[in-house]
Design a protein around this motif. Structure first.
Motif, mmCIF file in Angstrom:
data_model
loop_
_atom_site.group_PDB
_atom_site.id
_atom_site.type_symbol
_atom_site.label_atom_id
_atom_site.label_comp_id
_atom_site.label_asym_id
_atom_site.label_seq_id
_atom_site.Cartn_x
_atom_site.Cartn_y
_atom_site.Cartn_z
ATOM 1 N N GLU A 67 0.717 -1.372 -0.067
ATOM 2 C CA GLU A 67 -0.135 0.068 -0.079
ATOM 3 C C GLU A 67 0.870 1.273 0.013
ATOM 4 N N LEU A 68 0.431 2.244 -0.969
ATOM 5 C CA LEU A 68 1.319 3.420 -0.952
ATOM 6 C C LEU A 68 0.025 4.535 -0.886
ATOM 7 N N VAL A 69 -0.522 4.904 0.290
ATOM 8 C CA VAL A 69 -1.778 5.858 0.444
ATOM 9 C C VAL A 69 -1.232 6.977 1.303
ATOM 10 N N GLY A 70 -1.781 8.091 0.973
ATOM 11 C CA GLY A 70 -1.474 9.279 1.789
ATOM 12 C C GLY A 70 -0.149 9.460 2.096
ATOM 13 N N ASP A 71 0.372 9.416 3.412
ATOM 14 C CA ASP A 71 1.735 9.332 4.014
ATOM 15 C C ASP A 71 1.986 8.129 4.457
ATOM 16 N N THR A 72 1.345 7.111 4.071
ATOM 17 C CA THR A 72 1.551 5.723 4.460
ATOM 18 C C THR A 72 2.431 4.747 3.509
ATOM 19 N N THR A 73 3.347 4.108 3.822
ATOM 20 C CA THR A 73 3.792 2.938 2.826
ATOM 21 C C THR A 73 3.744 1.777 3.682
ATOM 22 N N ILE A 74 3.040 0.565 3.292
ATOM 23 C CA ILE A 74 3.165 -0.681 3.808
ATOM 24 C C ILE A 74 3.816 -1.462 2.777
ATOM 25 N N ALA A 75 4.811 -2.294 3.169
ATOM 26 C CA ALA A 75 5.483 -3.223 2.368
ATOM 27 C C ALA A 75 5.796 -4.529 3.063
ATOM 28 N N VAL A 76 6.198 -5.838 2.380
ATOM 29 C CA VAL A 76 6.470 -6.938 2.856
ATOM 30 C C VAL A 76 7.722 -7.337 2.276
ATOM 31 N N PHE A 77 8.572 -8.072 3.005
ATOM 32 C CA PHE A 77 9.816 -8.795 2.486
ATOM 33 C C PHE A 77 9.905 -10.112 2.911
ATOM 34 N N ARG A 78 10.689 -10.939 2.034
ATOM 35 C CA ARG A 78 10.809 -12.250 2.630
ATOM 36 C C ARG A 78 11.919 -12.380 3.494
ATOM 37 N N SER A 79 12.885 -11.481 3.208
ATOM 38 C CA SER A 79 13.999 -11.596 4.264
ATOM 39 C C SER A 79 13.742 -10.222 5.328
ATOM 40 N N GLY A 114 5.698 -12.162 10.493
ATOM 41 C CA GLY A 114 4.355 -12.843 10.831
ATOM 42 C C GLY A 114 4.065 -13.421 9.713
ATOM 43 N N ARG A 115 2.923 -14.268 9.524
ATOM 44 C CA ARG A 115 2.526 -15.020 8.518
ATOM 45 C C ARG A 115 1.643 -14.223 7.739
ATOM 46 N N TRP A 116 1.547 -14.446 6.362
ATOM 47 C CA TRP A 116 0.912 -13.927 5.254
ATOM 48 C C TRP A 116 0.571 -14.803 4.243
ATOM 49 N N SER A 117 -0.258 -14.339 3.458
ATOM 50 C CA SER A 117 -0.513 -15.322 2.324
ATOM 51 C C SER A 117 0.463 -15.585 1.355
ATOM 52 N N GLY A 118 1.471 -14.556 1.355
ATOM 53 C CA GLY A 118 2.540 -14.788 0.211
ATOM 54 C C GLY A 118 2.106 -14.309 -0.931
ATOM 55 N N ASN A 119 0.918 -13.414 -1.088
ATOM 56 C CA ASN A 119 0.438 -13.134 -2.496
ATOM 57 C C ASN A 119 0.274 -11.587 -2.235
ATOM 58 N N VAL A 146 11.047 -2.155 16.403
ATOM 59 C CA VAL A 146 11.105 -3.604 15.620
ATOM 60 C C VAL A 146 10.795 -4.452 16.706
ATOM 61 N N THR A 147 9.706 -5.390 16.337
ATOM 62 C CA THR A 147 9.203 -6.291 17.299
ATOM 63 C C THR A 147 10.035 -7.611 17.713
ATOM 64 N N PRO A 148 10.014 -8.132 18.817
ATOM 65 C CA PRO A 148 10.871 -9.198 19.419
ATOM 66 C C PRO A 148 10.889 -10.388 18.193
ATOM 67 N N THR A 149 10.017 -10.694 17.389
ATOM 68 C CA THR A 149 9.812 -11.718 16.370
ATOM 69 C C THR A 149 10.768 -11.371 15.409
ATOM 70 N N THR A 150 10.911 -10.029 14.903
ATOM 71 C CA THR A 150 11.702 -9.872 13.763
ATOM 72 C C THR A 150 13.205 -9.689 14.597
ATOM 73 N N ALA A 151 13.341 -9.290 15.508
ATOM 74 C CA ALA A 151 14.863 -9.272 16.141
ATOM 75 C C ALA A 151 15.300 -10.530 16.424
ATOM 76 N N GLY A 152 14.437 -11.541 16.671
ATOM 77 C CA GLY A 152 14.965 -13.021 16.926
ATOM 78 C C GLY A 152 15.553 -13.483 15.707
ATOM 79 N N LEU A 153 14.574 -13.012 14.461
ATOM 80 C CA LEU A 153 14.979 -13.523 13.221
ATOM 81 C C LEU A 153 16.431 -13.136 12.661
#
Length: 186
Positions: A67-79, A114-119, A146-153
């Motif tokens: 998503e790129l809306v207004g002043d917000t960006t949401i992106a997902v990365f495999r790594s 976290g989990r996501w559809s991959g799509n 950064v959440t502990p989930t990401t920090a652990g990875l």
């Protein structure tokens, strides 16, 4: 004996199977002041510059823009490491834009894995995005949480930008305290 008939075994459709990803949500702080200072057209041109830079950064780090809306960006990365490198690049990109002098503009960022559809066209990731959306407002302008989930990875990965523990913090609307980390400016 037991005389039962079971349906044929089914396998999960690999394309529909949940995947893991690291989500980055950015918010341009002070953008409301930009709109009031320069008006709709000029502020739209400024945020389009940021969106263009953000899309380039996401692609360069192997991510997908959700998503790129207004002043917000949401992106997902495999790594998760690439997500953190992208967060650093987002911060560098926002300062390159010529915002009005009278406006204090910065970026706050939240990162969670976290989990996501991959799509990217159907990014089912309600739990991950909800947690990220609750975390983002707690970030200060100029801060990447950064959440502990990401920090652990990324623990032990010397190529990842460094993180600093902030200890346990209350996150509004969560019924728990959360160990949080912040991306250290390098």
């Amino acid at each position: 004996g037991l005389d039962a008939r079971f349906d044929e075994l089914r396998t999960a459709d690999a394309a529909a199977a949940p995947s893991a990803g690291t989500f980055v949500w950015t918010d341009v702080t002070g953008f409301g002041r930009v709109i009031r200072a320069v008006g709709d057209e000029a502020s739209s041109a400024l945020i389009a510059s940021y969106h263009s830079a953000a899309a380039t950064i996401v692609a360069a780090h192997g991510g997908s823009v959700l998503e790129l809306v207004g002043d917000t960006t949401i992106a997902v990365f495999r790594s998760p490491g690439e997500a953190l490198r992208a967060a650093t690049a987002f911060r560098a990109a926002v300062v390159q834009i010529e915002w009005p002098d009278e406006c204090d503009v910065d970026l706050r960022i939240a990162v969670h894995s976290g989990r996501w559809s991959g799509n990217p066209r159907q990014p089912r990731a309600a739990s991950a995005l909800q947690r990220l959306g609750l975390l983002l407002p707690t970030a200060e302008p100029g801060q990447t949480l950064v959440t502990p989930t990401t920090a652990g990875l990324v623990e032990g990965d010397r190529t990842t930008p460094p993180l600093r523990s902030l200890g346990e913090r209350a996150v509004p609307e969560l019924d728990e305290r959360m160990q949080l980390y912040e991306l250290v400016d390098s």
